[in-house]
Design an enzyme around this catalytic site. Sequence first.
Site, PDB file in Angstrom:
ATOM      1  N   HIS A  28       8.776   6.368  10.182  1.00 46.38           N
ATOM      2  CA  HIS A  28       9.275   7.710  10.467  1.00 46.38           C
ATOM      3  C   HIS A  28       8.304   8.790   9.972  1.00 46.38           C
ATOM      4  O   HIS A  28       7.922   9.690  10.735  1.00 46.38           O
ATOM      5  CB  HIS A  28      10.639   7.903   9.805  1.00 46.38           C
ATOM      6  CG  HIS A  28      11.269   9.235  10.071  1.00 46.38           C
ATOM      7  ND1 HIS A  28      12.096   9.465  11.144  1.00 46.38           N
ATOM      8  CD2 HIS A  28      11.176  10.427   9.408  1.00 46.38           C
ATOM      9  CE1 HIS A  28      12.485  10.736  11.128  1.00 46.38           C
ATOM     10  NE2 HIS A  28      11.948  11.340  10.079  1.00 46.38           N
ATOM     11  N   GLU A  29       7.907   8.679   8.718  1.00 45.75           N
ATOM     12  CA  GLU A  29       7.015   9.692   8.147  1.00 45.75           C
ATOM     13  C   GLU A  29       5.622   9.625   8.774  1.00 45.75           C
ATOM     14  O   GLU A  29       4.940  10.648   8.878  1.00 45.75           O
ATOM     15  CB  GLU A  29       6.926   9.526   6.633  1.00 45.75           C
ATOM     16  CG  GLU A  29       8.245   9.679   5.888  1.00 45.75           C
ATOM     17  CD  GLU A  29       8.925  11.017   6.153  1.00 45.75           C
ATOM     18  OE1 GLU A  29       8.227  12.000   6.493  1.00 45.75           O
ATOM     19  OE2 GLU A  29      10.165  11.088   6.041  1.00 45.75           O
ATOM     20  N   HIS A  32       5.560  11.965  11.757  1.00 43.74           N
ATOM     21  CA  HIS A  32       5.333  13.370  11.365  1.00 43.74           C
ATOM     22  C   HIS A  32       3.871  13.579  10.955  1.00 43.74           C
ATOM     23  O   HIS A  32       3.225  14.553  11.386  1.00 43.74           O
ATOM     24  CB  HIS A  32       6.234  13.737  10.179  1.00 43.74           C
ATOM     25  CG  HIS A  32       7.690  13.782  10.497  1.00 43.74           C
ATOM     26  ND1 HIS A  32       8.189  14.449  11.593  1.00 43.74           N
ATOM     27  CD2 HIS A  32       8.769  13.251   9.841  1.00 43.74           C
ATOM     28  CE1 HIS A  32       9.514  14.336  11.609  1.00 43.74           C
ATOM     29  NE2 HIS A  32       9.887  13.609  10.561  1.00 43.74           N
TER      30      HIS A  32
END
Length: 557
Positions: A28-29, A32
């Site tokens: 997920h990170e 980003h």
Amino acid sequence: MYLASILGFLYTNILPFIILLGILIFVHELGHFAVARMCGVRVEVFSLGFGKKIFSFRRGDTTYCISLIPLGGYVKMFGEQGSQEIKTEEDRKVAYSYKNPWQRIAIVAAGPLMNFFFAAFVFALIAQMGEQTKAPVIEDVAAGSIAATAGFQAGDRILKVGSNSIASYEDFQKQLNENQNATVEVVVKNPEGVERAVNVNVASANNPNIFSMSSRIGQIEGLLPYARSAAVAVMTGTPAYELGFRSGDQITAVNGTTVPRWVNLVASFDSAATDLNVTLNRPSAEIDGKVQNTEMSIVVPLKTLKKAKSVQGFGFDNTELYLDMVVKDSPADKAGLQKFDKVISINQVPITKWDDISNTIRSFNGTDAMTFVIQRDGAEMIKKITPQITELNTAFGGIDKRFTVGITPYLVFTEPEMTVVHSASIFHSVAKGFQRTVDVSVMTVMSFVRLFQGEVSVKNVGGMVTIGKVAKDSFEIGAQAFLMTMGILSVSLFILNLLPIPVLDGGHLVFYTIELIKGSPLSLKKIEMAQQVGLVLLLALMILAQFNDIVKFLFKS
């Protein structure tokens, strides 16, 4: 010894949770982080976990670290908190807040989208490795049903529906769904290897899965998803009882031949030409919640079988009329009902199957106590029982409020036959991975919808303890189960982070969409107010989840 126990506990309970959550947070990170860098934003910190840093290193402008609390992660971008730290033109070029709305939308959306694509990758990997799934085998057929009349038999393996080859039971169900209210030809092969074609009408039935977008599914009436095992209930005073059989015995073999289903047991007794050597497992004790069995053998003389004429005449009774469990402090427990009591009648209506018991209790008028006639050790007893309203969770997570007395039937089913299905090519695996990701996404969205509609109990909302339990259990089962859990949770993160709640990615996407529409960003005051509301909602959801975990795992009876 003590150290070994601690290490064993960490390996079986903590490690699976850290691996599962760590990978999903990293993915997920990473979304980003990667898109932020592509958009020219300076990333100052990439962290797995929160709190005190236990490991870190710096490369370029970014500090990469692992923090103490492994319950999340974050990417800190320069200029994300406002313009206080932005002083020069060079700062503006790498500041998050100075990027146009489309770039900020891309950076925020990248996290959830990475979870989506990662889930597709995991599901594709499972398909490529070979997915273990239920084999296309008919477990049992209800007597006198449409399926029985058409010619289906227990143990039949489904080969084709029309011109479509069938590799799994899931394939078979898909064909039924596509042929509702139509007659189809089903090619099956019996356990002896003989193929035959069966023509049958596919009915349209209500879909019991409340998380599906489809309200109807295809169904052949009488095809049962389970098969009754060769567990027996034994009537006192019968040949079976005199030979030493007892209720609860699980017969495993007759004359060395395995008998997995009740129909196999009946067939072996009906076709007996010699004395039968019956091997069985008898429950003897319960240790750490697991029933311990004692294996034993009983010889059944042929003359006894000939005199009995049938398994019923021999003394084996219908197990579903016998009680397996009486819930503590329930109306049945207070009335004195016990395990292996046989229900003869309720309110003077004879009982022939479990549905008779369930439906009669469900139709309770709410006033007069019901009269149960039960049999215990050959003697009949009369019990007065008043049902009470109970909230039950259905198999698909729905809520069912109805009258119950706190009993369950002694029904033991066989484990369904499993098969491993391999994809024809890597392209097929990728397509299957994306299709499953879409299907799980739809089910996840529908779970939220059903939750708000009140069709799913809030008791089903779980927190970190639930995730840890699922991680541990799937890790113990094997790689495929663990990967499947990882894929499903990755989809959950994808959907959860897109919810339009401030402080979540979905809330930021709403802010930036509004900015695109009105041509200017929302005021800082409005954003802060919205984030405070979002934080309250998020905290309320977390408290609910943790409360459910405490009730479910720490105060379970």
